[in-house]
Design a protein around this motif. Structure first.
Motif, PDB file in Angstrom:
ATOM      1  N   MET A   1       0.808  -1.194   0.000  1.00 60.33           N
ATOM      2  CA  MET A   1       0.000   0.000   0.000  1.00 60.33           C
ATOM      3  C   MET A   1       0.852   1.258   0.000  1.00 60.33           C
ATOM      4  N   ALA A   2       2.071   1.149  -0.457  1.00 56.40           N
ATOM      5  CA  ALA A   2       2.947   2.307  -0.462  1.00 56.40           C
ATOM      6  C   ALA A   2       2.515   3.320  -1.514  1.00 56.40           C
ATOM      7  N   GLY A   3       1.904   2.866  -2.609  1.00 57.80           N
ATOM      8  CA  GLY A   3       1.491   3.775  -3.666  1.00 57.80           C
ATOM      9  C   GLY A   3       0.070   4.270  -3.510  1.00 57.80           C
ATOM     10  N   ASN A   4      -0.595   3.942  -2.429  1.00 58.17           N
ATOM     11  CA  ASN A   4      -1.981   4.343  -2.220  1.00 58.17           C
ATOM     12  C   ASN A   4      -2.025   5.818  -1.813  1.00 58.17           C
ATOM     13  N   THR A   5      -2.694   6.633  -2.631  1.00 57.82           N
ATOM     14  CA  THR A   5      -2.764   8.067  -2.341  1.00 57.82           C
ATOM     15  C   THR A   5      -4.140   8.486  -1.843  1.00 57.82           C
ATOM     16  N   GLN A   6      -5.057   7.538  -1.652  1.00 60.79           N
ATOM     17  CA  GLN A   6      -6.379   7.896  -1.168  1.00 60.79           C
ATOM     18  C   GLN A   6      -6.321   8.159   0.334  1.00 60.79           C
ATOM     19  N   MET A   7      -7.186   9.070   0.770  1.00 56.76           N
ATOM     20  CA  MET A   7      -7.242   9.400   2.194  1.00 56.76           C
ATOM     21  C   MET A   7      -8.399   8.657   2.836  1.00 56.76           C
ATOM     22  N   ASN A   8      -8.181   8.166   4.002  1.00 54.13           N
ATOM     23  CA  ASN A   8      -9.261   7.585   4.775  1.00 54.13           C
ATOM     24  C   ASN A   8     -10.064   8.695   5.428  1.00 54.13           C
ATOM     25  N   ASP A   9     -11.272   8.363   5.860  1.00 53.54           N
ATOM     26  CA  ASP A   9     -12.126   9.372   6.485  1.00 53.54           C
ATOM     27  C   ASP A   9     -11.514   9.937   7.761  1.00 53.54           C
ATOM     28  N   ASN A  10     -10.755   9.144   8.490  1.00 52.23           N
ATOM     29  CA  ASN A  10     -10.179   9.647   9.734  1.00 52.23           C
ATOM     30  C   ASN A  10      -8.915  10.472   9.491  1.00 52.23           C
ATOM     31  N   GLU A  11      -8.394  10.504   8.246  1.00 56.02           N
ATOM     32  CA  GLU A  11      -7.210  11.311   7.938  1.00 56.02           C
ATOM     33  C   GLU A  11      -7.565  12.691   7.404  1.00 56.02           C
ATOM     34  N   ARG A  12      -8.805  12.895   7.043  1.00 55.16           N
ATOM     35  CA  ARG A  12      -9.211  14.183   6.483  1.00 55.16           C
ATOM     36  C   ARG A  12      -9.367  15.198   7.607  1.00 55.16           C
ATOM     37  N   GLY A  13      -8.937  16.402   7.344  1.00 62.62           N
ATOM     38  CA  GLY A  13      -9.071  17.452   8.349  1.00 62.62           C
ATOM     39  C   GLY A  13      -9.778  18.647   7.756  1.00 62.62           C
ATOM     40  N   ILE A  14     -10.973  18.915   8.232  1.00 56.25           N
ATOM     41  CA  ILE A  14     -11.734  20.032   7.678  1.00 56.25           C
ATOM     42  C   ILE A  14     -11.165  21.374   8.140  1.00 56.25           C
ATOM     43  N   PHE A  15     -10.452  21.381   9.272  1.00 56.45           N
ATOM     44  CA  PHE A  15      -9.895  22.628   9.785  1.00 56.45           C
ATOM     45  C   PHE A  15      -8.400  22.743   9.541  1.00 56.45           C
ATOM     46  N   LYS A  16      -7.876  22.004   8.589  1.00 56.54           N
ATOM     47  CA  LYS A  16      -6.474  22.168   8.210  1.00 56.54           C
ATOM     48  C   LYS A  16      -6.364  23.333   7.233  1.00 56.54           C
ATOM     49  N   LEU A  17      -5.150  23.724   6.900  1.00 57.16           N
ATOM     50  CA  LEU A  17      -4.965  24.879   6.014  1.00 57.16           C
ATOM     51  C   LEU A  17      -5.509  24.640   4.615  1.00 57.16           C
ATOM     52  N   SER A  18      -5.689  23.390   4.230  1.00 59.69           N
ATOM     53  CA  SER A  18      -6.263  23.128   2.926  1.00 59.69           C
ATOM     54  C   SER A  18      -7.780  23.040   2.992  1.00 59.69           C
ATOM     55  N   GLY A  19      -8.358  23.272   4.158  1.00 54.26           N
ATOM     56  CA  GLY A  19      -9.804  23.184   4.332  1.00 54.26           C
ATOM     57  C   GLY A  19     -10.426  24.542   4.566  1.00 54.26           C
ATOM     58  N   ILE A  20     -11.351  24.580   5.496  1.00 54.94           N
ATOM     59  CA  ILE A  20     -12.107  25.806   5.783  1.00 54.94           C
ATOM     60  C   ILE A  20     -11.202  26.902   6.333  1.00 54.94           C
ATOM     61  N   THR A  21     -10.253  26.536   7.178  1.00 53.10           N
ATOM     62  CA  THR A  21      -9.359  27.539   7.762  1.00 53.10           C
ATOM     63  C   THR A  21      -8.524  28.224   6.690  1.00 53.10           C
ATOM     64  N   GLY A  22      -8.008  27.465   5.766  1.00 46.75           N
ATOM     65  CA  GLY A  22      -7.223  28.054   4.683  1.00 46.75           C
ATOM     66  C   GLY A  22      -8.055  28.951   3.800  1.00 46.75           C
ATOM     67  N   MET A  23      -9.287  28.537   3.532  1.00 47.09           N
ATOM     68  CA  MET A  23     -10.178  29.368   2.723  1.00 47.09           C
ATOM     69  C   MET A  23     -10.493  30.676   3.437  1.00 47.09           C
ATOM     70  N   LEU A  24     -10.735  30.610   4.741  1.00 44.80           N
ATOM     71  CA  LEU A  24     -11.036  31.826   5.505  1.00 44.80           C
ATOM     72  C   LEU A  24      -9.820  32.752   5.583  1.00 44.80           C
ATOM     73  N   ILE A  25      -8.640  32.182   5.762  1.00 47.18           N
ATOM     74  CA  ILE A  25      -7.415  32.997   5.797  1.00 47.18           C
ATOM     75  C   ILE A  25      -7.208  33.694   4.460  1.00 47.18           C
ATOM     76  N   ALA A  26      -7.388  32.958   3.367  1.00 40.66           N
ATOM     77  CA  ALA A  26      -7.210  33.556   2.035  1.00 40.66           C
ATOM     78  C   ALA A  26      -8.246  34.635   1.773  1.00 40.66           C
ATOM     79  N   THR A  27      -9.486  34.410   2.189  1.00 39.68           N
ATOM     80  CA  THR A  27     -10.547  35.400   1.973  1.00 39.68           C
ATOM     81  C   THR A  27     -10.288  36.667   2.776  1.00 39.68           C
ATOM     82  N   VAL A  28      -9.921  36.521   4.032  1.00 37.09           N
ATOM     83  CA  VAL A  28      -9.629  37.692   4.870  1.00 37.09           C
ATOM     84  C   VAL A  28      -8.419  38.443   4.333  1.00 37.09           C
ATOM     85  N   LEU A  29      -7.406  37.722   3.878  1.00 33.69           N
ATOM     86  CA  LEU A  29      -6.220  38.369   3.321  1.00 33.69           C
ATOM     87  C   LEU A  29      -6.558  39.148   2.061  1.00 33.69           C
ATOM     88  N   LEU A  30      -7.330  38.556   1.165  1.00 38.33           N
ATOM     89  CA  LEU A  30      -7.698  39.259  -0.062  1.00 38.33           C
ATOM     90  C   LEU A  30      -8.586  40.469   0.212  1.00 38.33           C
TER      91      LEU A  30
END
Length: 80
Positions: A1-30
């Protein structure tokens, strides 16, 4: 499973910088950049609107892309 690039449900982070927090930071900055540039543009326009000038020569003497065009007018003063 070394080449597996899919994320499991428990690995996803909605408040990581690529999620809602990142979107809010980018919106406030712009929006902050937009506000600063709008405010400075209005201030420059207000200050330059009261700088009156006098044309020294005939307007037909102006050349389209000449560095000598600044000699064709002089600032009279401010309207304040």
């Amino acid at each position: 499973m070394a080449g597996n690039t899919q994320m499991n449900d428990n690995e996803r982070g909605i408040f990581k910088l690529s999620g809602i927090t990142g979107m809010l930071i980018a919106t406030v900055l712009l929006l902050t950049i937009l506000g600063v540039l709008t405010f400075s543009g209005i201030k420059v326009q207000q200050s330059e609107a009261s700088n009156f000038y006098k044309i020294n020569q005939d307007l037909n003497g102006l050349k389209m892309n000449s560095s000598e065009n600044h000699k064709q007018y002089q600032l009279v003063g401010t309207g304040k």
